[in-house]
Write an enzyme that holds these catalytic residues in place. Structure first.
Site, mmCIF file in Angstrom:
data_model
loop_
_atom_site.group_PDB
_atom_site.id
_atom_site.type_symbol
_atom_site.label_atom_id
_atom_site.label_comp_id
_atom_site.label_asym_id
_atom_site.label_seq_id
_atom_site.Cartn_x
_atom_site.Cartn_y
_atom_site.Cartn_z
ATOM 1 N N ASP A 11 0.863 -1.192 0.000
ATOM 2 C CA ASP A 11 0.000 0.000 0.000
ATOM 3 C C ASP A 11 0.893 1.234 0.000
ATOM 4 O O ASP A 11 2.089 1.161 0.303
ATOM 5 C CB ASP A 11 -0.914 0.020 1.232
ATOM 6 N N SER A 12 0.289 2.372 -0.325
ATOM 7 C CA SER A 12 1.026 3.631 -0.269
ATOM 8 C C SER A 12 1.361 4.020 1.173
ATOM 9 O O SER A 12 2.244 4.843 1.397
ATOM 10 C CB SER A 12 0.193 4.736 -0.916
ATOM 11 N N TYR A 43 -0.836 8.513 -2.712
ATOM 12 C CA TYR A 43 -0.796 8.227 -4.142
ATOM 13 C C TYR A 43 -2.034 8.788 -4.850
ATOM 14 O O TYR A 43 -2.008 9.055 -6.041
ATOM 15 C CB TYR A 43 -0.790 6.712 -4.375
ATOM 16 N N GLY A 44 -3.102 8.911 -4.082
ATOM 17 C CA GLY A 44 -4.414 9.176 -4.673
ATOM 18 C C GLY A 44 -4.560 10.514 -5.364
ATOM 19 O O GLY A 44 -5.493 10.732 -6.129
ATOM 20 N N CYS A 74 -4.370 -1.440 -2.039
ATOM 21 C CA CYS A 74 -4.522 -0.006 -2.275
ATOM 22 C C CYS A 74 -5.367 0.137 -3.533
ATOM 23 O O CYS A 74 -5.028 -0.441 -4.574
ATOM 24 C CB CYS A 74 -3.145 0.612 -2.493
ATOM 25 N N ASN A 75 -6.465 0.836 -3.415
ATOM 26 C CA ASN A 75 -7.352 0.982 -4.574
ATOM 27 C C ASN A 75 -6.706 1.783 -5.690
ATOM 28 O O ASN A 75 -6.888 1.483 -6.863
ATOM 29 C CB ASN A 75 -8.648 1.680 -4.156
ATOM 30 N N THR A 76 -5.954 2.810 -5.311
ATOM 31 C CA THR A 76 -5.339 3.671 -6.316
ATOM 32 C C THR A 76 -4.375 2.851 -7.176
ATOM 33 O O THR A 76 -4.410 2.914 -8.407
ATOM 34 C CB THR A 76 -4.600 4.833 -5.626
ATOM 35 N N GLU A 153 -5.932 9.434 8.839
ATOM 36 C CA GLU A 153 -4.550 9.421 9.318
ATOM 37 C C GLU A 153 -4.371 10.304 10.551
ATOM 38 O O GLU A 153 -3.442 10.116 11.331
ATOM 39 C CB GLU A 153 -3.604 9.856 8.198
ATOM 40 N N CYS A 185 -11.368 2.795 -1.085
ATOM 41 C CA CYS A 185 -10.060 3.266 -0.625
ATOM 42 C C CYS A 185 -9.804 2.553 0.687
ATOM 43 O O CYS A 185 -10.704 2.466 1.538
ATOM 44 C CB CYS A 185 -10.079 4.774 -0.406
ATOM 45 N N THR A 186 -8.602 2.023 0.830
ATOM 46 C CA THR A 186 -8.347 1.183 2.003
ATOM 47 C C THR A 186 -8.264 1.983 3.313
ATOM 48 O O THR A 186 -8.194 1.394 4.384
ATOM 49 C CB THR A 186 -7.068 0.337 1.800
ATOM 50 N N HIS A 187 -8.291 3.299 3.226
ATOM 51 C CA HIS A 187 -8.356 4.103 4.455
ATOM 52 C C HIS A 187 -9.787 4.220 4.999
ATOM 53 O O HIS A 187 -9.979 4.487 6.175
ATOM 54 C CB HIS A 187 -7.888 5.539 4.185
#
Ligand code: DGL
Length: 277
Positions: A11-12, A43-44, A74-76, A153, A185-187
Site C-alpha cells: 500500500d502507499s 498516491y491518490g 490499495c485501490n489507487t 490518518e 479506498c483502504t483508508h
C-alpha cells in the site's frame, strides 16, 4: 518450498493494513510481508504514470523478500498499476478493486451503486468498468473524497468534523438513490461508522478488505500455495519513512499491535528494526 513463502502486501501507507487485518483473520498461518510507501503517500492525488512508477519500485522490494503472491492493498494502485505489474512478474498479483466490485454487485438490490475513493481511483473509472463488466444493467455513481485520507490518518474518525465532510461528499450520491456504497479506498473502513450514519441504514456498505481476503484464500487454494498449518508466523512491516508514526497509527488500522517496523529504501534496508526516530 513455495507454500512456506510469505504473502507480499503493498500500500502507499497504512491503509492496506485494513486488508492485512482480514488476511490475519481468515489465513492465520500465512506469513505477511507488508510494504507501505510512507515517504511518498498519498498516491491518490498523483498521476497514473507516477503511481505506476512508484508501485513498480515498491513491488521490486517485495519480490526481494521472495513472496509467493502480491496483494495490492490499495485501490489507487489497483486502479492504475495492476495490469502493468502483472505483465512484469510470474508471481500472482491481485488487487482490491475486483473483489470490491463483485461484492457490490452481489449486495445491490436496485443496481444503483455508489463508489467513493481517491481522485486517481475515481478518475480511472475502474469501478464503473469492472462493475459494468460483471453486470451490464448496473448504474455506478462515483465521488472522490480526498479529505477522508487525512482525516483517517489524523485519527479524526468520529464527531462533527468527519460527519460534515461525509455529508458534503455523500449527499450527491444519496441524491442518486444508491442502495450500495463501495468504500473504494483502504483508508475508509476507519470512517465506516460516520459514513454509515450519514448514508443511513437503507444503504449497504461494501468494504473490499473482506472480499479481497476471500479472493486470496481462493487463489492460494487453487494453486496449492496454502502454508501448512503451523505456529504463529512472524510477519514483517517495511516502510519508506516514519516507522514510529506507522507503528502507532497502524494499530488502529490493523486492530492490534504491530511490533518492529523496518525502514527501507526502494531496494535495501537502511535501518535495522527501527529505533523509530
Ligand atoms: N490506500 C490508498 C487507496 O486505497 C489511499 C491513500 C493514498 O492516496 O495513497 O487508494
Amino acid at each position: 518450498v513455495v507454500m512456506d513463502k510469505p504473502i507480499g502486501v503493498f500500500d502507499s501507507g497504512v491503509g492496506g493494513l485494513t486488508v492485512v487485518r482480514e488476511i490475519f483473520r481468515v489465513l492465520p498461518s500465512e506469513r505477511v510481508v507488508y510494504f507501505g510507501d510512507t515517504a511518498r503517500v498519498p498516491y491518490g492525488t498523483r498521476s497514473a504514470e507516477t503511481v505506476r512508477r512508484y508501485a513498480a519500485e515498491c513491488a521490486e522490494v517485495l519480490y526481494g523478500h521472495d513472496i509467493k503472491m502480491l496483494v495490492l492493498a490499495c485501490n489507487t494502485t489497483s486502479a492504475v498499476a495492476l495490469t502493468e505489474l502483472r505483465e512484469h512478474t510470474s508471481v500472482p498479483v491481485i488487487g482490491v478493486v475486483e473483489p470490491g466490485a463483485c461484492a457490490a454487485v452481489a449486495a445491490t438490490g436496485t443496481g444503483r451503486i455508489g463508489v467513493i475513493g481517491t481522485t486517481a481511483t475515481v478518475e480511472s473509472n475502474v469501478y464503473a468498468a469492472t462493475i459494468g463488466g460483471l453486470a451490464r444493467e448496473m448504474r455506478v455513481f462515483s465521488r472522490a473524497c480526498p479529505l477522508f485520507v487525512p482525516l483517517a490518518e489524523e485519527g479524526l474518525t468520529e464527531g462533527p468534523i468527519p460527519e460534515q465532510v461525509a455529508q458534503h461528499y455523500l449527499a450527491p450520491l444519496l441524491a442518486n438513490q444508491i442502495d450500495t456504497l463501495v468504500l473504494g479506498c483502504t483508508h475508509y473502513p476507519l470512517l465506516r461508522d460516520v459514513i454509515a450514519r450519514v448514508v443511513g441504514s437503507d444503504v449497504r456498505i461494501v468494504d473490499s478488505a473482506r472480499a479481497t481476503a476471500e479472493n486470496i484464500v481462493e487463489l492460494l487454494n487453487s494453486r496449492s500455495l496454502r502454508s501448512p498449518n503451523g505456529k504463529e508466523p512472524r510477519h514483517a512491516f517495511l516502510v519508506t519513512d516514519a516507522p514510529r508514526w506507522f507503528a502507532d497509527l497502524g494499530q488502529k488500522f490493523l486492530g492490534r499491535g504491530i511490533g518492529d517496523v523496518i525502514r527501507v529504501e526502494t531496494g535495501c534496508p537502511v535501518d535495522g528494526p527501527a529505533n523509530n526516530d
